[in-house]
Design a protein around this motif. Sequence first.
Motif, PDB file in Angstrom:
ATOM      1  N   VAL A  25       0.834  -1.036   0.045  1.00  0.00           N
ATOM      2  CA  VAL A  25       0.021   0.210  -0.093  1.00  0.00           C
ATOM      3  C   VAL A  25       0.997   0.889  -0.030  1.00  0.00           C
ATOM      4  CG1 VAL A  25      -0.222   0.001   2.440  1.00  0.00           C
ATOM      5  CG2 VAL A  25      -1.328   0.856   1.187  1.00  0.00           C
ATOM      6  N   THR A  26       0.442   2.150  -0.731  1.00  0.00           N
ATOM      7  CA  THR A  26       0.958   3.035  -0.258  1.00  0.00           C
ATOM      8  C   THR A  26      -0.118   4.506  -0.144  1.00  0.00           C
ATOM      9  OG1 THR A  26       2.529   5.282  -1.323  1.00  0.00           O
ATOM     10  CG2 THR A  26       1.207   3.949  -3.482  1.00  0.00           C
ATOM     11  N   ALA A  27       0.624   5.969   0.027  1.00  0.00           N
ATOM     12  CA  ALA A  27      -0.388   6.858  -0.113  1.00  0.00           C
ATOM     13  C   ALA A  27      -0.744   7.987  -0.395  1.00  0.00           C
ATOM     14  CB  ALA A  27      -0.878   7.590   1.735  1.00  0.00           C
ATOM     15  N   ALA A  28      -1.219   8.835  -0.649  1.00  0.00           N
ATOM     16  CA  ALA A  28      -0.401   9.765  -1.293  1.00  0.00           C
ATOM     17  C   ALA A  28      -0.510  11.215   0.206  1.00  0.00           C
ATOM     18  CB  ALA A  28      -1.638  10.564  -2.277  1.00  0.00           C
ATOM     19  N   ALA A  29      -1.488  11.299   0.370  1.00  0.00           N
ATOM     20  CA  ALA A  29      -0.959  12.211   1.553  1.00  0.00           C
ATOM     21  C   ALA A  29      -2.113  11.976   2.504  1.00  0.00           C
ATOM     22  CB  ALA A  29      -1.834  13.698   0.806  1.00  0.00           C
ATOM     23  N   TRP A  86      -8.933   9.501   2.647  1.00  0.00           N
ATOM     24  CA  TRP A  86      -7.412   9.011   2.690  1.00  0.00           C
ATOM     25  C   TRP A  86      -7.211   8.174   0.995  1.00  0.00           C
ATOM     26  CZ3 TRP A  86      -4.739   9.618   7.375  1.00  0.00           C
ATOM     27  CH2 TRP A  86      -5.250  10.260   7.991  1.00  0.00           C
ATOM     28  N   PRO A  87      -6.484   8.755   0.231  1.00  0.00           N
ATOM     29  CA  PRO A  87      -6.406   8.515  -0.737  1.00  0.00           C
ATOM     30  C   PRO A  87      -5.177   7.531  -0.720  1.00  0.00           C
ATOM     31  CG  PRO A  87      -5.109  10.501  -0.555  1.00  0.00           C
ATOM     32  CD  PRO A  87      -5.447  10.292   0.715  1.00  0.00           C
ATOM     33  N   LEU A  88      -5.016   5.976  -0.875  1.00  0.00           N
ATOM     34  CA  LEU A  88      -4.352   4.940  -0.917  1.00  0.00           C
ATOM     35  C   LEU A  88      -4.623   4.543  -2.512  1.00  0.00           C
ATOM     36  CD1 LEU A  88      -6.013   3.558   2.737  1.00  0.00           C
ATOM     37  CD2 LEU A  88      -3.258   5.205   2.642  1.00  0.00           C
ATOM     38  N   SER A  89      -3.577   3.446  -2.647  1.00  0.00           N
ATOM     39  CA  SER A  89      -2.780   2.808  -3.703  1.00  0.00           C
ATOM     40  C   SER A  89      -2.497   1.659  -3.067  1.00  0.00           C
ATOM     41  CB  SER A  89      -2.265   3.809  -4.530  1.00  0.00           C
ATOM     42  OG  SER A  89      -3.156   5.116  -4.921  1.00  0.00           O
ATOM     43  N   PHE A  90      -2.447   0.957  -4.012  1.00  0.00           N
ATOM     44  CA  PHE A  90      -2.690  -0.318  -3.505  1.00  0.00           C
ATOM     45  C   PHE A  90      -2.248  -1.830  -4.907  1.00  0.00           C
ATOM     46  CE2 PHE A  90      -5.906  -0.153  -0.937  1.00  0.00           C
ATOM     47  CZ  PHE A  90      -5.320  -0.519   0.595  1.00  0.00           C
ATOM     48  N   GLY A  91      -1.203  -1.994  -5.003  1.00  0.00           N
ATOM     49  CA  GLY A  91      -0.067  -3.279  -5.757  1.00  0.00           C
ATOM     50  C   GLY A  91       0.728  -4.462  -5.428  1.00  0.00           C
ATOM     51  N   PHE A  92       1.116  -4.960  -5.842  1.00  0.00           N
ATOM     52  CA  PHE A  92       2.428  -6.094  -5.634  1.00  0.00           C
ATOM     53  C   PHE A  92       4.220  -4.492  -6.081  1.00  0.00           C
ATOM     54  CE2 PHE A  92      -1.770  -7.226  -6.619  1.00  0.00           C
ATOM     55  CZ  PHE A  92      -1.283  -8.843  -6.179  1.00  0.00           C
ATOM     56  N   THR A  93       5.026  -5.744  -5.552  1.00  0.00           N
ATOM     57  CA  THR A  93       6.601  -5.080  -5.882  1.00  0.00           C
ATOM     58  C   THR A  93       5.984  -6.383  -7.153  1.00  0.00           C
ATOM     59  OG1 THR A  93       6.578  -6.817  -4.331  1.00  0.00           O
ATOM     60  CG2 THR A  93       7.447  -4.063  -3.995  1.00  0.00           C
ATOM     61  N   ALA A  94       7.470  -6.695  -7.329  1.00  0.00           N
ATOM     62  CA  ALA A  94       7.723  -7.450  -8.829  1.00  0.00           C
ATOM     63  C   ALA A  94       7.218  -9.168  -8.259  1.00  0.00           C
ATOM     64  CB  ALA A  94       8.874  -7.695  -8.793  1.00  0.00           C
ATOM     65  N   LEU A  95       6.370  -8.954  -9.318  1.00  0.00           N
ATOM     66  CA  LEU A  95       5.559  -9.673  -8.680  1.00  0.00           C
ATOM     67  C   LEU A  95       6.751 -12.035  -8.751  1.00  0.00           C
ATOM     68  CD1 LEU A  95       2.417 -10.235 -11.235  1.00  0.00           C
ATOM     69  CD2 LEU A  95       2.357 -10.125  -8.748  1.00  0.00           C
ATOM     70  N   PRO A  96       6.334 -12.653  -8.421  1.00  0.00           N
ATOM     71  CA  PRO A  96       7.492 -13.796  -8.281  1.00  0.00           C
ATOM     72  C   PRO A  96       7.295 -15.048  -8.796  1.00  0.00           C
ATOM     73  CG  PRO A  96       5.816 -13.725  -6.427  1.00  0.00           C
ATOM     74  CD  PRO A  96       5.569 -12.723  -6.666  1.00  0.00           C
ATOM     75  N   ALA A  97       7.723 -15.867  -9.063  1.00  0.00           N
ATOM     76  CA  ALA A  97       7.989 -16.732 -10.144  1.00  0.00           C
ATOM     77  C   ALA A  97       7.036 -18.024  -9.340  1.00  0.00           C
ATOM     78  CB  ALA A  97       9.225 -17.406 -10.286  1.00  0.00           C
ATOM     79  N   ALA A  98       5.347 -17.693  -9.687  1.00  0.00           N
ATOM     80  CA  ALA A  98       4.467 -18.434  -8.679  1.00  0.00           C
ATOM     81  C   ALA A  98       3.529 -19.573  -9.849  1.00  0.00           C
ATOM     82  CB  ALA A  98       3.599 -17.494  -7.959  1.00  0.00           C
ATOM     83  N   PRO A  99       3.162 -20.537  -9.529  1.00  0.00           N
ATOM     84  CA  PRO A  99       2.213 -21.367 -10.084  1.00  0.00           C
ATOM     85  C   PRO A  99       1.127 -20.608 -10.809  1.00  0.00           C
ATOM     86  CG  PRO A  99       2.800 -22.184  -8.184  1.00  0.00           C
ATOM     87  CD  PRO A  99       2.542 -20.679  -7.918  1.00  0.00           C
ATOM     88  N   PRO A 100       0.535 -20.206 -12.272  1.00  0.00           N
ATOM     89  CA  PRO A 100      -0.052 -19.516 -12.617  1.00  0.00           C
ATOM     90  C   PRO A 100      -1.549 -19.814 -12.267  1.00  0.00           C
ATOM     91  CG  PRO A 100       1.142 -20.824 -14.501  1.00  0.00           C
ATOM     92  CD  PRO A 100       1.639 -20.760 -13.403  1.00  0.00           C
TER      93      PRO A 100
END
Lengths: 363, 251
Positions: free
Chosen positions: A288-292, A335-349
């Motif tokens: 998660v990250t927050a703009a402000a 509260w302006p939040l954003s969600f995502g992933f860091t580099a996705l690991p080599a996980a099974p499809p």
Amino acid sequence: MYRITLLLVFIAALALLSVPTVDAASLDILVSQVYGGGGNAAASFTNDYVELFNRGSATVDVTGWSVQYATAAGISWQATGLSGSIQPGHYYLVQFASAAAVGAPLPTPDAIGTTNLAVSGGKVALVRDATPLTCGAAAGSCSGSALVQDLVGYGPASDFEGSAPAPVLTSSTAAVRASGGCVDTDSSSADFIAAAPTPRTSSSSALACGTSPVPSAGATQSATVDLNLQPALSISLERATLSFGGAVAGETPPLISERVTVTSNSALGYALTMHRSAFQPSDLPFVVTAAAAPPGGQLSPALAGGALVPVPIVPAADLLLGTTTAAGATAGDVWPLSFGFTALPAAPPGHYTASLTFTVIGR
Amino acid sequence: MIILAAAAAFALAASPAAARPPRPTMAVTPARLALAGGSSATVHLASAATAVVDAQATGLAVDLRGRPRVASPGDAASWLEVAPRHFTVRPASGAGISVTAKPPPEARPGDHVALLLLTTRPSSSSSGVAVRVRIGIVVTVRVPGKLVRRLVVERIRLRRRARERVIEVDLANRGNVTERLGRGWIAVTLIRRGRVLARLSSLPRDLLPLSRGRADLVYRGAARGWVRALIELGPHRRGAHTVRRSVRLRL
């Protein structure tokens, strides 16, 4: 002689005709609350009840009277006898059936019946007699009866006073007569609102209904205004799900916005935290990250400078997103939040899912 | 106003949104409860969309700076009877949750704090990350008996943070009732050679019984070197009891 007799008969007939018909607005005892959600899921109280109120200036003996109930469309009435008297400005509580031990118990009632009132719609009559009514098929059919002291139709009731019934009720709302029970315009829809049930008994504080004298020229009048503003807290999200579509290992999917709006009138503010469950079938690096922070809010130091912070997985402690230390903006703090992933690991499809929980606690 | 704002938020949330699940939105009132032993109260809950809600009594933890968080259930949570525990809330009707406090006879007098946690269940959508909301309502149960109010200043120290000087005042509530420290209840006056350099005051907060708290008072002035700091703890009203302490600090 015949003419004198005829005149006397005519005068007697006139006298009979001039006996006042029941005018509910001119009488003193009224139904002031109706609650039919007793003991249902999410009920405020364990029992249904009807509350009466003496808005007049004289004590009224209600011995031999009854509170009667019929379903919204029915004309079969169930009567509960009353006894005792109601002092001016005082209430009288009639307790009815309970669906289950859900909700708070009623205060000690003045009369007890076994009638089961419908939650959302029905008819309640206060009758100066214990004989069950047979009216109610159509609007106005009961209020024309000389023995009906007061009538309330709520929800889809077939009979009521005035042009429309009182509102539909729920397990947490009662039909409540305005101004503590003082208002009576012979209209169920105008006299009653759906509000939180507040049953009162003959032991409750008295209420004197104010008269409205014509003010003399130059005179001033004052009125007491009274309001208990309750602390309130709400939370609203921008999205119910965060869907990132397709991605491949090593990729970093674009962030998705999730604005969290919190409304609070507490002078101490609140704290906003979050956690998540692990992704299934295997966990992914969710951040998660927050703009402000919103005006008046303090972003958690961990999120300062737009840092991407891992969202903790239960049972780990929640991540503090931010706090406030005063009442928030009227439209809410966003509260302006954003969600995502860091580099996705080599996980099974496969299809990966998790759940995210936002928690707000008043300070 | 709050209700209007919440209603506006609900209206937005309830607007048609194709096949998307409705936005999770929940509002409660009151947001705090104070119960005497054996008494009960009703919390009213509203939701913009039909939602299944779980109600649970659990523990409340508050950190040094007064930030609350969910904790494992303590004594006070076990004394709360919550009904219903699981229910469906609909936009038109809302719901009422009854909370009754039943402390045991051996419970020690004073305030005991728990958290009523209302949690929506996430939507059944199988795509992506499902989101849900929780609202925590602080419930204070007061057990009758001897009530003790004892608030003390434990430590004052200075911490440097970039260009700011932060005076940390550590407090302890050694009594058995929750102390509500209003805005400005903790005041620090910085004095040098009889001249007042600055008067700093704190934000409002609660301090739970038998707990510690820390107030950060930021000094942004230019003065440096040794000063006398006069700490005053109290409502600063005529006749009200005020705790005073004086220390030397190096800015």
